[in-house]
Scaffold this motif. Sequence first.
Motif, PDB file in Angstrom:
ATOM      1  N   TYR A   1       0.503  -9.456  -3.029  1.00  0.00           N
ATOM      2  CA  TYR A   1       1.712  -9.601  -3.833  1.00  0.00           C
ATOM      3  C   TYR A   1       2.044 -11.060  -4.138  1.00  0.00           C
ATOM      4  CZ  TYR A   1       4.675 -10.943   0.171  1.00  0.00           C
ATOM      5  OH  TYR A   1       5.244 -11.595   1.232  1.00  0.00           O
ATOM      6  N   TRP A   2       1.469 -12.005  -3.375  1.00  0.00           N
ATOM      7  CA  TRP A   2       1.695 -13.419  -3.666  1.00  0.00           C
ATOM      8  C   TRP A   2       1.148 -13.791  -5.040  1.00  0.00           C
ATOM      9  CZ3 TRP A   2       0.169 -16.342   1.484  1.00  0.00           C
ATOM     10  CH2 TRP A   2       1.096 -16.006   2.484  1.00  0.00           C
ATOM     11  N   ILE A   3       0.068 -13.156  -5.455  1.00  0.00           N
ATOM     12  CA  ILE A   3      -0.515 -13.464  -6.761  1.00  0.00           C
ATOM     13  C   ILE A   3       0.476 -13.106  -7.868  1.00  0.00           C
ATOM     14  CG2 ILE A   3      -2.499 -13.087  -8.278  1.00  0.00           C
ATOM     15  CD1 ILE A   3      -3.984 -12.095  -5.701  1.00  0.00           C
ATOM     16  N   ASP A   4       1.136 -11.962  -7.735  1.00  0.00           N
ATOM     17  CA  ASP A   4       2.153 -11.581  -8.703  1.00  0.00           C
ATOM     18  C   ASP A   4       3.356 -12.513  -8.628  1.00  0.00           C
ATOM     19  OD1 ASP A   4       0.663  -9.329  -9.573  1.00  0.00           O
ATOM     20  OD2 ASP A   4       1.396  -8.171  -7.862  1.00  0.00           O
TER      21      ASP A   4
ATOM     22  N   MET B   1       3.714  -4.092   0.125  1.00  0.00           N
ATOM     23  CA  MET B   1       4.402  -4.540  -1.082  1.00  0.00           C
ATOM     24  C   MET B   1       3.627  -4.074  -2.314  1.00  0.00           C
ATOM     25  SD  MET B   1       6.973  -6.334   0.112  1.00  0.00           S
ATOM     26  CE  MET B   1       7.496  -7.556  -1.100  1.00  0.00           C
ATOM     27  N   ASP B   2       4.348  -3.760  -3.378  1.00  0.00           N
ATOM     28  CA  ASP B   2       3.697  -3.427  -4.642  1.00  0.00           C
ATOM     29  C   ASP B   2       2.977  -4.659  -5.170  1.00  0.00           C
ATOM     30  OD1 ASP B   2       4.675  -0.838  -4.595  1.00  0.00           O
ATOM     31  OD2 ASP B   2       6.487  -1.348  -5.732  1.00  0.00           O
ATOM     32  N   ALA B   3       1.733  -4.475  -5.585  1.00  0.00           N
ATOM     33  CA  ALA B   3       0.941  -5.609  -6.054  1.00  0.00           C
ATOM     34  C   ALA B   3      -0.140  -5.122  -7.001  1.00  0.00           C
ATOM     35  CB  ALA B   3       0.312  -6.352  -4.870  1.00  0.00           C
TER      36      ALA B   3
ATOM     37  N   LYS C   1      -6.927  -5.510  -3.388  1.00  0.00           N
ATOM     38  CA  LYS C   1      -7.272  -5.695  -1.976  1.00  0.00           C
ATOM     39  C   LYS C   1      -6.062  -6.220  -1.209  1.00  0.00           C
ATOM     40  CE  LYS C   1     -11.748  -4.803  -2.462  1.00  0.00           C
ATOM     41  NZ  LYS C   1     -12.474  -3.732  -1.757  1.00  0.00           N
ATOM     42  N   PHE C   2      -6.223  -6.354   0.118  1.00  0.00           N
ATOM     43  CA  PHE C   2      -5.177  -6.925   0.955  1.00  0.00           C
ATOM     44  C   PHE C   2      -4.872  -8.361   0.535  1.00  0.00           C
ATOM     45  CE2 PHE C   2      -3.776  -9.134   4.813  1.00  0.00           C
ATOM     46  CZ  PHE C   2      -2.784  -8.285   5.298  1.00  0.00           C
ATOM     47  N   GLY C   3      -5.900  -9.058   0.085  1.00  0.00           N
ATOM     48  CA  GLY C   3      -5.761 -10.441  -0.349  1.00  0.00           C
ATOM     49  C   GLY C   3      -7.122 -11.104  -0.365  1.00  0.00           C
ATOM     50  N   TYR C   4      -7.150 -12.430  -0.337  1.00  0.00           N
ATOM     51  CA  TYR C   4      -8.427 -13.156  -0.299  1.00  0.00           C
ATOM     52  C   TYR C   4      -8.207 -14.535   0.306  1.00  0.00           C
ATOM     53  CZ  TYR C   4      -6.628 -15.232  -4.671  1.00  0.00           C
ATOM     54  OH  TYR C   4      -5.846 -15.857  -5.625  1.00  0.00           O
TER      55      TYR C   4
ATOM     56  N   GLY D   1       1.914  -1.147   6.886  1.00  0.00           N
ATOM     57  CA  GLY D   1       2.162  -2.341   6.093  1.00  0.00           C
ATOM     58  C   GLY D   1       2.612  -3.520   6.923  1.00  0.00           C
ATOM     59  N   LEU D   2       2.369  -4.702   6.387  1.00  0.00           N
ATOM     60  CA  LEU D   2       2.744  -5.939   7.048  1.00  0.00           C
ATOM     61  C   LEU D   2       4.246  -6.175   6.945  1.00  0.00           C
ATOM     62  CD1 LEU D   2       1.799  -8.631   8.336  1.00  0.00           C
ATOM     63  CD2 LEU D   2       1.500  -9.521   6.026  1.00  0.00           C
ATOM     64  N   ILE D   3       4.864  -5.728   5.871  1.00  0.00           N
ATOM     65  CA  ILE D   3       6.278  -6.022   5.632  1.00  0.00           C
ATOM     66  C   ILE D   3       7.105  -4.752   5.568  1.00  0.00           C
ATOM     67  CG2 ILE D   3       7.918  -6.999   3.989  1.00  0.00           C
ATOM     68  CD1 ILE D   3       5.643  -8.964   3.227  1.00  0.00           C
ATOM     69  N   ALA D   4       6.805  -3.879   4.620  1.00  0.00           N
ATOM     70  CA  ALA D   4       7.550  -2.638   4.498  1.00  0.00           C
ATOM     71  C   ALA D   4       7.056  -1.659   5.549  1.00  0.00           C
ATOM     72  CB  ALA D   4       7.369  -2.052   3.097  1.00  0.00           C
ATOM     73  N   ARG D   5       7.995  -0.953   6.231  1.00  0.00           N
ATOM     74  CA  ARG D   5       7.561  -0.067   7.290  1.00  0.00           C
ATOM     75  C   ARG D   5       8.596   1.027   7.531  1.00  0.00           C
ATOM     76  NH1 ARG D   5       3.829  -0.646  10.279  1.00  0.00           N
ATOM     77  NH2 ARG D   5       3.659  -2.870   9.949  1.00  0.00           N
TER      78      ARG D   5
END
Length: 463
Positions: A57-60, A97-99, A103-106, A422-426
């Motif tokens: 979601y950081w990319i967004d 998070m919606d993204a 993937k999870f990230g990079y 999820g890392l944030i939403a739970r």
Amino acid sequence: MERVDVAIVGGGPAGASAAEQSAAHGAETVLFEQGVPREDREGVGPDSTDAAGMLDYWIDLMEFDYREIPDDVIHRELEGTEFIGPNSAVELTSTGMDASYPKFGYTFHRARMDDWLHERATDAGADLRVGVGVKDLETDLRASSPKGPTHTLTLSNGDVIEAQYVVLADGPQRRITLDALDQFTAPGRSVSDHLSPPEANHIAYQEYREFPEELFAEFEDRLKFWWGYMPGETAYPWVFPNDGTVARVGLTMPIGMTLEDVEDPGSYKLLRPDDDRIPSGAEYINRLLEQEYGDEYDIEEDIPRVEDRGKSKGTETYPISSTRPIDSPVGANIAVAGGAMGTTSAFHEGGYHVAVRTGKIAGRLAGTDSLENYNEIWKDAIGDEILRNVAFADIVADYGPDDWDWAFSTVNDMQGNGTDDGLIARKYTAGFDAAKIAATYKRTKFTYRDGGYVQLAEDDYFY
């Protein structure tokens, strides 16, 4: 004297993003970056230190389409992360998070990412002067300009330049930001009272290490963090996979901590009974590698340091000023963006994404003579992210090894009661302990509601 519409101090992600947006909106824009060398870069560039990684979601949040990021920037696509406690561990495969990123990230090559942002700024028409720093900035509040105060910047080469607007993006060390903002503080007060330089709150140290293929395969698609292994607020070591079988092994730790500050030193796995001081970053890393992999591998022979990476022979040391952010003195035609304003966080190992977004906002508003709206707009854009970081950091500030084991066991219970990892939403469905975590998080967030996480408000400046 040379005159421009917008002058930007600092060429990292915030500064480069500000330069692109300012120039794209028609403003005559110049960026100054003193430049530093790296082992893996020709010539000098911005003070690039490889970041932990980029979550989906950081990319967004940066307002990028992930497909436009060059392939050579991305090292490894990630499937998740692993948090390891002294006697427990938890694996997370979703940020919750919606993204748009699938993937999870990079993990990514920070210098190449910075260089890409520089290319974007240059293509938009900004004048990037790498190798030229700013020595001093003075603001004329009584300027006759119809657009309000103007600024005089003295450069490292002796030149002087005048600008209508200034974006301060000189990172968590804030070499220019502090004095520039102190022009507008009450007598006897300083912005450093809030942001705490010249010493940042935390120091990070990392080494590039080559791992055996079979060992690297264990974490090639995930980030690994060890919590409760070393003392200090948000102090932890990590391993992040890079290209090939190279990974970064590093840590973050508070500056100035002594053994006298540590309650129960014997409970931390990376401290030893004969320690007479807090270990250095390099010593901490050696102890981590020995503990985790020393039974099977000779650390120095089998997991050697890669010396043609990073800032200096395969190592990097850098500050993380993990404070709450400040507003900018927009009435003086100044915006502060990224790490300079306090948006980095030792809790999540940096803040590249918020630096890019705040830089974009500052540049766009400066380029359209709308800078007075900056403080309101950056809160709308990244306020939720800052609120989460501040709340989480407050909650775990006093955690010791047993607390981390309890927290990770509780998270595992949550995962066992549902599909949400999820890392944030739970969904908090694991009984009393889960409800306790949820209640503490909500209560802490409520404390900082309505922008309460800002520690120096716009109204605190004097013009």
